[in-house]
Every structure is written in structure tokens, then in C-alpha cells.
Design a protein around this motif. Structure first.
Motif, PDB file in Angstrom:
ATOM      1  N   LEU A  72       0.817  -1.213   0.000  1.00 50.69           N
ATOM      2  CA  LEU A  72       0.000   0.000   0.000  1.00 50.69           C
ATOM      3  C   LEU A  72       0.851   1.263   0.000  1.00 50.69           C
ATOM      4  O   LEU A  72       0.412   2.306  -0.478  1.00 50.69           O
ATOM      5  N   ARG A  73       2.066   1.169   0.532  1.00 53.99           N
ATOM      6  CA  ARG A  73       2.956   2.327   0.600  1.00 53.99           C
ATOM      7  C   ARG A  73       4.396   1.838   0.706  1.00 53.99           C
ATOM      8  O   ARG A  73       4.650   0.661   0.910  1.00 53.99           O
ATOM      9  N   ASN A  74       5.306   2.769   0.547  1.00 56.46           N
ATOM     10  CA  ASN A  74       6.713   2.433   0.707  1.00 56.46           C
ATOM     11  C   ASN A  74       7.018   2.166   2.178  1.00 56.46           C
ATOM     12  O   ASN A  74       6.660   2.941   3.058  1.00 56.46           O
ATOM     13  N   LEU A  75       7.679   1.034   2.446  1.00 56.36           N
ATOM     14  CA  LEU A  75       8.028   0.650   3.807  1.00 56.36           C
ATOM     15  C   LEU A  75       9.534   0.591   4.039  1.00 56.36           C
ATOM     16  O   LEU A  75       9.982   0.545   5.178  1.00 56.36           O
ATOM     17  N   GLY A  76      10.301   0.584   2.973  1.00 59.01           N
ATOM     18  CA  GLY A  76      11.730   0.342   3.091  1.00 59.01           C
ATOM     19  C   GLY A  76      12.029  -1.125   2.845  1.00 59.01           C
ATOM     20  O   GLY A  76      11.183  -1.998   3.054  1.00 59.01           O
ATOM     21  N   ASN A  77      13.240  -1.403   2.400  1.00 59.69           N
ATOM     22  CA  ASN A  77      13.599  -2.748   1.959  1.00 59.69           C
ATOM     23  C   ASN A  77      13.374  -3.802   3.031  1.00 59.69           C
ATOM     24  O   ASN A  77      12.803  -4.866   2.764  1.00 59.69           O
ATOM     25  N   GLN A  78      13.811  -3.546   4.270  1.00 64.49           N
ATOM     26  CA  GLN A  78      13.733  -4.561   5.307  1.00 64.49           C
ATOM     27  C   GLN A  78      12.292  -4.892   5.691  1.00 64.49           C
ATOM     28  O   GLN A  78      11.919  -6.059   5.807  1.00 64.49           O
ATOM     29  N   ARG A  79      11.468  -3.871   5.847  1.00 65.54           N
ATOM     30  CA  ARG A  79      10.072  -4.128   6.206  1.00 65.54           C
ATOM     31  C   ARG A  79       9.315  -4.762   5.040  1.00 65.54           C
ATOM     32  O   ARG A  79       8.442  -5.610   5.247  1.00 65.54           O
ATOM     33  N   LEU A  81      10.585  -6.822   2.844  1.00 62.20           N
ATOM     34  CA  LEU A  81      10.946  -8.241   2.847  1.00 62.20           C
ATOM     35  C   LEU A  81      10.270  -8.982   3.997  1.00 62.20           C
ATOM     36  O   LEU A  81       9.891 -10.149   3.848  1.00 62.20           O
ATOM     37  N   SER A  82      10.124  -8.318   5.147  1.00 59.28           N
ATOM     38  CA  SER A  82       9.466  -8.994   6.272  1.00 59.28           C
ATOM     39  C   SER A  82       7.993  -9.264   5.972  1.00 59.28           C
ATOM     40  O   SER A  82       7.473 -10.335   6.300  1.00 59.28           O
ATOM     41  N   ILE A  83       7.322  -8.301   5.331  1.00 54.87           N
ATOM     42  CA  ILE A  83       5.928  -8.518   4.919  1.00 54.87           C
ATOM     43  C   ILE A  83       5.869  -9.643   3.884  1.00 54.87           C
ATOM     44  O   ILE A  83       4.972 -10.500   3.911  1.00 54.87           O
ATOM     45  N   GLY A  84       6.847  -9.669   2.981  1.00 60.44           N
ATOM     46  CA  GLY A  84       6.916 -10.753   2.010  1.00 60.44           C
ATOM     47  C   GLY A  84       7.124 -12.103   2.669  1.00 60.44           C
ATOM     48  O   GLY A  84       6.570 -13.115   2.228  1.00 60.44           O
ATOM     49  N   MET A  85       7.910 -12.123   3.753  1.00 63.13           N
ATOM     50  CA  MET A  85       8.124 -13.370   4.479  1.00 63.13           C
ATOM     51  C   MET A  85       6.806 -13.878   5.048  1.00 63.13           C
ATOM     52  O   MET A  85       6.510 -15.088   4.988  1.00 63.13           O
ATOM     53  N   GLY A  86       5.992 -12.974   5.584  1.00 58.86           N
ATOM     54  CA  GLY A  86       4.684 -13.371   6.097  1.00 58.86           C
ATOM     55  C   GLY A  86       3.774 -13.885   5.003  1.00 58.86           C
ATOM     56  O   GLY A  86       3.065 -14.881   5.181  1.00 58.86           O
ATOM     57  N   TRP A  87       3.813 -13.211   3.830  1.00 56.10           N
ATOM     58  CA  TRP A  87       2.965 -13.623   2.710  1.00 56.10           C
ATOM     59  C   TRP A  87       3.378 -15.006   2.208  1.00 56.10           C
ATOM     60  O   TRP A  87       2.531 -15.871   1.947  1.00 56.10           O
ATOM     61  N   VAL A  88       4.681 -15.229   2.069  1.00 56.91           N
ATOM     62  CA  VAL A  88       5.169 -16.527   1.605  1.00 56.91           C
ATOM     63  C   VAL A  88       4.802 -17.622   2.601  1.00 56.91           C
ATOM     64  O   VAL A  88       4.372 -18.720   2.216  1.00 56.91           O
ATOM     65  N   ALA A  89       4.955 -17.339   3.891  1.00 56.66           N
ATOM     66  CA  ALA A  89       4.639 -18.344   4.913  1.00 56.66           C
ATOM     67  C   ALA A  89       3.182 -18.777   4.842  1.00 56.66           C
ATOM     68  O   ALA A  89       2.853 -19.936   5.123  1.00 56.66           O
ATOM     69  N   ARG A  90       2.294 -17.859   4.471  1.00 56.95           N
ATOM     70  CA  ARG A  90       0.869 -18.163   4.415  1.00 56.95           C
ATOM     71  C   ARG A  90       0.414 -18.740   3.080  1.00 56.95           C
ATOM     72  O   ARG A  90      -0.541 -19.516   3.029  1.00 56.95           O
ATOM     73  N   HIS A  91       1.096 -18.377   1.986  1.00 59.05           N
ATOM     74  CA  HIS A  91       0.550 -18.702   0.662  1.00 59.05           C
ATOM     75  C   HIS A  91       1.420 -19.621  -0.185  1.00 59.05           C
ATOM     76  O   HIS A  91       0.984 -20.038  -1.266  1.00 59.05           O
ATOM     77  N   VAL A  92       2.631 -19.911   0.252  1.00 65.31           N
ATOM     78  CA  VAL A  92       3.556 -20.672  -0.580  1.00 65.31           C
ATOM     79  C   VAL A  92       4.100 -21.863   0.208  1.00 65.31           C
ATOM     80  O   VAL A  92       4.419 -21.743   1.388  1.00 65.31           O
ATOM     81  N   THR A  93       4.195 -22.991  -0.472  1.00 71.97           N
ATOM     82  CA  THR A  93       4.868 -24.165   0.095  1.00 71.97           C
ATOM     83  C   THR A  93       6.125 -24.424  -0.724  1.00 71.97           C
ATOM     84  O   THR A  93       6.050 -24.568  -1.946  1.00 71.97           O
ATOM     85  N   ILE A 181      12.909  -8.766  12.065  1.00 73.58           N
ATOM     86  CA  ILE A 181      13.460  -8.780  10.706  1.00 73.58           C
ATOM     87  C   ILE A 181      12.965  -7.575   9.904  1.00 73.58           C
ATOM     88  O   ILE A 181      13.553  -7.234   8.874  1.00 73.58           O
ATOM     89  N   GLY A 182      11.899  -6.922  10.372  1.00 69.24           N
ATOM     90  CA  GLY A 182      11.437  -5.709   9.717  1.00 69.24           C
ATOM     91  C   GLY A 182      12.356  -4.526   9.971  1.00 69.24           C
ATOM     92  O   GLY A 182      12.323  -3.541   9.235  1.00 69.24           O
ATOM     93  N   LEU A 183      13.184  -4.617  11.015  1.00 72.87           N
ATOM     94  CA  LEU A 183      14.188  -3.596  11.284  1.00 72.87           C
ATOM     95  C   LEU A 183      15.497  -3.915  10.571  1.00 72.87           C
ATOM     96  O   LEU A 183      16.085  -3.057   9.911  1.00 72.87           O
ATOM     97  N   HIS A 184      15.940  -5.148  10.733  1.00 69.43           N
ATOM     98  CA  HIS A 184      17.229  -5.557  10.155  1.00 69.43           C
ATOM     99  C   HIS A 184      17.185  -7.074  10.028  1.00 69.43           C
ATOM    100  O   HIS A 184      17.139  -7.782  11.029  1.00 69.43           O
TER     101      HIS A 184
END
Length: 332
Positions: A72-79, A81-93, A181-184
């Protein structure tokens, strides 16, 4: 040995040319090492439109599809990727998850080495690519060397790794539960005590445009790594200051003893300097205590857990199936 299913997680901010150029390199690097590859790219609030020809001109051997998760908005690279980690954990095997930047500084040809090292660890550890060669200026290298020393001094842990890593599929869900991981990214893994190892890898060169990381962003990124270990940093800071204060008090006692009980001449301003320095140390201790209490108080606030909270940051998902996936799909 059966070839694994691999997912690649990356993030982009207006860097679509780099992503488009990265895809065939990923496919070539993993062609002999994966049964299938799924690429997930976090669109970190890009202002440039996603090109419709992202896959044009390429015939992929193992990449099945590319998914662009628009934030929805710019979060910065680390955050991002952390949101992506949550998405992958829920939607990808997947059997393995590769985390990397898409600007070509993380070289795709290193991924098989990371996979081999991860298999050698029995799939029980996250394996990072540690920089053995850097392409930046001597000034950046000097500041980075100083930062690594500071990080080791304040946290007791070495830091020579970035995002580029291979995560065993069994650890993806655990990693998505680490809010730090959203920080570093690497510091969050260290803080959570997730098992990790590293191998040496030379850094690649950026192919398109200029990096979005300026001096301000680099400083914030560096201190974010320290902030992950806020309690440790504050405690070491306080202990070092108390030790210095103790030494100053011993010296002050020596000066007072010589002044009142011996005939040794004392320079008139010595006691003033010592007492002034002692006052400075007292203020430093108070600052360290304030930092420590602020860090501990932050624990009472509910953090953003990528595994649970990622939907709040995601707008839409664009899916690009490759010719390979269409060819392997069953006929209706």
C-alpha cells in the motif's frame, strides 16, 4: 535425489529493469538444481508502473511464475521483505526460500553454493552469503569496517552478512514470526536465536540506475541493526560507563589523598577536570538507563508480526505465469 521446489523472495522500488534482467539469470542458475521456481517480488510502493512485458523474450526452464505483491505504501527494503516473508509463509509451500536483492549485487550463481551449504547443515540452518569482496569506495569500506567493530563491541555478535540467504522451508514460518526482521533482517535472525551459518561470496555489480540507498539510509540501516539488540547495547553502555566512573573516582581519591596527606604539589585545575569528567559520566549513565528503560518499555507495545499482520500492508498481487507453467498445466 529429487529436485526441490524453490521460492525466491526479493523487493523492488521502481527497479523493474533489474528484476526483468534478473529472471533469466535466476532460471539459468537454478535450472539444474530445482524442479520448479516461484519468484515473489515485493513492490515497495513503486511510483513507476509495472511493465507488462516483464517475461517477454525469455523461455524459462524452471521458473513457473512471477508474483508481484504490491504494498500500500513504501516501507523500506527490510520491512518490505518482512511482509513478504509473512505472505510466503501463508501462501507458498517450498523446500527452500532464497532471500535476495534484485539489483544484481546478490549474484544468482551463488545460490547453488548456498543450497549445497544448507543441505550440508541438514536443512536445519539459514545460510547467508557473507561478503568477501566489496565494490564500494574506500571511504565506504572504512566506515563499514568501523561499524562492524562497533556492532561487535556493543552486541557481542559479528555482522558481515546482508539479506542474501537460503532459508529451509521448515524455518519459513518461524522466521515470519520474528518481528525484528522488519528492522534488520540478519540482526533479527540473530536476536531470535534461529540457527544460521554463512559462506563467502563476492558482491556483484548493479546493472541499472543508481541505488536508492544514500548516506542517510545507510546510517539508519546500520543503527536499526543495533536497535534490534537495544537491551544488550544499553546494558553494555551502562556497564562501560560505570567502569569508567570507577576509574575516575579512584584517580580523584588519589588526588585528594595527595592534596591533604602528602607534600606532593597538585596542579590546581586537576580536581576540577576530574570532577567535571565524573559529572559527565554520571549523565552518561543516566542516558544509558533511559535508553534501557525505553527499550524495555517498547516490549510492552504490540509489534508487527509478519506472519499475522502482512495482509494489512498489501494492496494487490499481480501474477505472471510463464510459458513453462502453461505448458505443464493439464488440459481442460
Amino acid at each position: 535425489m529429487e529436485k526441490p521446489a524453490i521460492t525466491v523472495l526479493t523487493a523492488s522500488l521502481n527497479d523493474w529493469p533489474s528484476l526483468k534482467a534478473l529472471l533469466p539469470l535466476l532460471d539459468a542458475a537454478l535450472a539444474e538444481h530445482a524442479a520448479s521456481v516461484r519468484v515473489v517480488c515485493m513492490d515497495d510502493g513503486s511510483s513507476l508502473a509495472l511493465p507488462g512485458d516483464l517475461l517477454d523474450g525469455h523461455e524459462f526452464k524452471v521458473i513457473d511464475r512471477v508474483e508481484i505483491v504490491h504494498l500500500l505504501r513504501n516501507l523500506g527494503n527490510q520491512r518490505a521483505l518482512s511482509i513478504g516473508m509473512g505472505w510466503v509463509a501463508r501462501h507458498v509451500t517450498c523446500d527452500w526460500l532464497v532471500v535476495m536483492d534484485c539489483d544484481h549485487e546478490d549474484r544468482p550463481e551463488v545460490i547453488p553454493e548456498l543450497l549445497a551449504a544448507a543441505r550440508a547443515e541438514g536443512g536445519a540452518k539459514i545460510v547467508f552469503a557473507a561478503r568477501t569482496e566489496r565494490s564500494e569506495s574506500w571511504l565506504f569500506k572504512a566506515f563499514y569496517a568501523a561499524y562492524k567493530r562497533l556492532y561487535k563491541t556493543l552486541t557481542g555478535m559479528p555482522i558481515s552478512i546482508g539479506n542474501f540467504s537460503v532459508v529451509p522451508g521448515r524455518l519459513v514460518r518461524k522466521l515470519a514470526g520474528v518481528w525484528e526482521i522488519g528492522l534488520h533482517f540478519p540482526a533479527g535472525i540473530m536476536k531470535a536465536r534461529l540457527p544460521y551459518a554463512s559462506i563467502g561470496a563476492a558482491r556483484g555489480s548493479r546493472l541499472f540506475g543508481r541505488t536508492n540507498m544514500n548516506l542517510y539510509s545507510l546510517v539508519i540501516h546500520g543503527f536499526s541493526g543495533l536497535a534490534v539488540h537495544g537491551e544488550m547495547v544499553a546494558t553494555r553502555f551502562i556497564l562501560a560507563t560505570l567502569a569508567s566512573s570507577f576509574l575516575v573516582m579512584i584517580y580523584l581519591a588519589k588526588v585528594l589523598f595527595e592534596k591533604f596527606f602528602t607534600d606532593i604539589p597538585i596542579i590546581g585545575w586537576t580536581s576540577l577536570i576530574v570532577s567535571t569528567f565524573l559529572g559527565f559520566l554520571v549523565q552518561t549513565v543516566m542516558l544509558g538507563l533511559l535508553l534501557l528503560f525505553s527499550t524495555l518499555n517498547a516490549r510492552m507495545q504490540r509489534p508487527v508480526i509478519p506472519l499475522n499482520d502482512h495482509p494489512d500492508f498489501i494492496d494487490t498481487v499481480s501474477v505472471f505465469p510463464t510459458d513453462r507453467s502453461r505448458a505443464s498445466a493439464p488440459a481442460p
